[in-house]
Design a protein around this motif. Sequence first.
Motif, PDB file in Angstrom:
ATOM      1  N   ALA A   1    -102.263  -8.679 -60.107  1.00 28.93           N
ATOM      2  CA  ALA A   1    -102.274  -7.366 -60.179  1.00 28.93           C
ATOM      3  C   ALA A   1    -104.009  -6.984 -60.887  1.00 28.93           C
ATOM      4  N   ALA A   2    -104.473  -5.772 -60.856  1.00 27.09           N
ATOM      5  CA  ALA A   2    -105.701  -5.137 -61.490  1.00 27.09           C
ATOM      6  C   ALA A   2    -105.455  -5.457 -62.904  1.00 27.09           C
ATOM      7  N   SER A   3    -104.544  -5.912 -63.345  1.00 22.81           N
ATOM      8  CA  SER A   3    -104.487  -5.666 -64.910  1.00 22.81           C
ATOM      9  C   SER A   3    -103.848  -7.125 -65.298  1.00 22.81           C
ATOM     10  N   GLY A   4    -104.518  -8.322 -64.376  1.00 24.14           N
ATOM     11  CA  GLY A   4    -103.560  -9.438 -65.079  1.00 24.14           C
ATOM     12  C   GLY A   4    -102.571 -10.053 -63.185  1.00 24.14           C
ATOM     13  N   TYR A   5    -102.267 -11.229 -64.381  1.00 25.54           N
ATOM     14  CA  TYR A   5    -100.879 -11.650 -63.234  1.00 25.54           C
ATOM     15  C   TYR A   5     -99.901 -11.106 -63.950  1.00 25.54           C
ATOM     16  N   THR A   6     -99.122 -11.166 -63.085  1.00 29.90           N
ATOM     17  CA  THR A   6     -97.749 -10.336 -63.307  1.00 29.90           C
ATOM     18  C   THR A   6     -96.608 -11.024 -62.790  1.00 29.90           C
ATOM     19  N   VAL A   7     -95.497 -11.531 -63.628  1.00 30.32           N
ATOM     20  CA  VAL A   7     -93.969 -12.304 -63.073  1.00 30.32           C
ATOM     21  C   VAL A   7     -93.486 -11.084 -62.990  1.00 30.32           C
TER      22      VAL A   7
ATOM     23  N   ALA B   1     -95.098 -15.141 -58.903  1.00 30.76           N
ATOM     24  CA  ALA B   1     -95.736 -13.694 -59.504  1.00 30.76           C
ATOM     25  C   ALA B   1     -96.935 -13.091 -59.309  1.00 30.76           C
ATOM     26  N   GLU B   2     -97.220 -12.065 -59.703  1.00 26.76           N
ATOM     27  CA  GLU B   2     -98.934 -12.078 -58.285  1.00 26.76           C
ATOM     28  C   GLU B   2     -99.792 -11.516 -58.737  1.00 26.76           C
TER      29      GLU B   2
ATOM     30  N   ALA C   1     -98.759 -25.999 -60.050  1.00 30.00           N
ATOM     31  CA  ALA C   1    -100.270 -25.286 -59.203  1.00 30.00           C
ATOM     32  C   ALA C   1     -98.997 -24.746 -58.829  1.00 30.00           C
ATOM     33  N   ALA C   2    -100.357 -22.625 -58.372  1.00 34.77           N
ATOM     34  CA  ALA C   2     -99.390 -22.192 -58.560  1.00 34.77           C
ATOM     35  C   ALA C   2    -100.109 -21.551 -56.444  1.00 34.77           C
ATOM     36  N   LYS C   3     -99.720 -22.301 -55.848  1.00 30.87           N
ATOM     37  CA  LYS C   3    -100.995 -21.868 -54.652  1.00 30.87           C
ATOM     38  C   LYS C   3    -100.940 -20.957 -54.043  1.00 30.87           C
ATOM     39  N   SER C   4     -99.645 -19.720 -54.472  1.00 31.10           N
ATOM     40  CA  SER C   4     -99.938 -18.908 -54.011  1.00 31.10           C
ATOM     41  C   SER C   4    -100.824 -17.587 -54.690  1.00 31.10           C
ATOM     42  N   LEU C   5    -100.977 -17.867 -55.956  1.00 28.53           N
ATOM     43  CA  LEU C   5    -102.356 -17.793 -56.560  1.00 28.53           C
ATOM     44  C   LEU C   5    -103.230 -17.970 -56.846  1.00 28.53           C
TER      45      LEU C   5
ATOM     46  N   PRO D   1    -102.492 -27.399 -62.786  1.00 28.59           N
ATOM     47  CA  PRO D   1    -101.557 -27.072 -63.803  1.00 28.59           C
ATOM     48  C   PRO D   1    -102.195 -26.462 -64.992  1.00 28.59           C
ATOM     49  N   MET D   2    -101.468 -25.772 -65.529  1.00 29.21           N
ATOM     50  CA  MET D   2    -102.139 -24.996 -66.655  1.00 29.21           C
ATOM     51  C   MET D   2    -100.862 -24.593 -67.391  1.00 29.21           C
ATOM     52  N   THR D   3    -101.308 -23.440 -68.235  1.00 31.48           N
ATOM     53  CA  THR D   3    -100.114 -22.677 -69.337  1.00 31.48           C
ATOM     54  C   THR D   3    -101.286 -21.894 -68.642  1.00 31.48           C
ATOM     55  N   MET D   4    -100.677 -20.817 -68.914  1.00 36.50           N
ATOM     56  CA  MET D   4    -100.906 -19.441 -69.146  1.00 36.50           C
ATOM     57  C   MET D   4    -100.362 -17.909 -69.640  1.00 36.50           C
ATOM     58  N   VAL D   5    -100.516 -17.161 -69.828  1.00 40.99           N
ATOM     59  CA  VAL D   5     -99.962 -15.885 -70.327  1.00 40.99           C
ATOM     60  C   VAL D   5    -100.130 -14.623 -69.300  1.00 40.99           C
ATOM     61  N   TYR D   6     -98.583 -14.371 -68.563  1.00 44.21           N
ATOM     62  CA  TYR D   6     -98.521 -13.235 -67.978  1.00 44.21           C
ATOM     63  C   TYR D   6     -97.359 -12.028 -68.352  1.00 44.21           C
ATOM     64  N   ARG D   7     -98.036 -11.065 -67.881  1.00 44.09           N
ATOM     65  CA  ARG D   7     -97.064  -9.670 -68.259  1.00 44.09           C
ATOM     66  C   ARG D   7     -95.768 -10.163 -67.081  1.00 44.09           C
ATOM     67  N   VAL D   8     -94.604  -8.995 -67.747  1.00 44.88           N
ATOM     68  CA  VAL D   8     -93.442  -9.492 -66.815  1.00 44.88           C
ATOM     69  C   VAL D   8     -93.500  -8.144 -66.215  1.00 44.88           C
ATOM     70  N   LYS D   9     -92.856  -7.640 -64.991  1.00 48.65           N
ATOM     71  CA  LYS D   9     -93.129  -6.906 -64.118  1.00 48.65           C
ATOM     72  C   LYS D   9     -91.437  -5.553 -65.134  1.00 48.65           C
ATOM     73  N   ASP D  10     -90.850  -6.088 -65.194  1.00 43.75           N
ATOM     74  CA  ASP D  10     -90.034  -5.814 -65.553  1.00 43.75           C
ATOM     75  C   ASP D  10     -89.434  -6.663 -67.533  1.00 43.75           C
ATOM     76  N   PRO D  11     -89.454  -6.339 -68.680  1.00 41.24           N
ATOM     77  CA  PRO D  11     -89.448  -6.587 -69.937  1.00 41.24           C
ATOM     78  C   PRO D  11     -88.200  -7.469 -70.105  1.00 41.24           C
TER      79      PRO D  11
END
Length: 99
Positions: A86-92, A83-84, A48-52, A57-67
């Motif tokens: 954003a308009a473009s989706g969830y970002t680590v 993670a946070e 669980a990611a309560k902050s999001l 529980p789940m499996t998700m694809v995230y963008r990363v802030k810094d490659p």
Amino acid sequence: MNPIIRITAVLALTLGLTAGVLAQAASTSGEVKKIDESAGKITLKHGAAKSLGMDDPMTMVYRVKDPAMLKQVKVGDKVTFEAEEAASGYTVTKIQKAK
């Protein structure tokens, strides 16, 4: 000790402890399932990611802030991340191998 100084010291200590707890609460534990460096994405299986707002529980694809973060981990690593949304989706925004 002056009562005003005492109250100020207690307030500062309380705020410091609260910030530390909130930072820990924002971290989520997971496992790296896939890394796509060319797209700047990572697939994480996590609890669980309560902050999001994710209660299950789940499996998700995230963008990363810094490659460069993708070079710190490999598939199969146990990690903690933040993670946070954003308009473009969830970002680590932060990731590190679990201790």
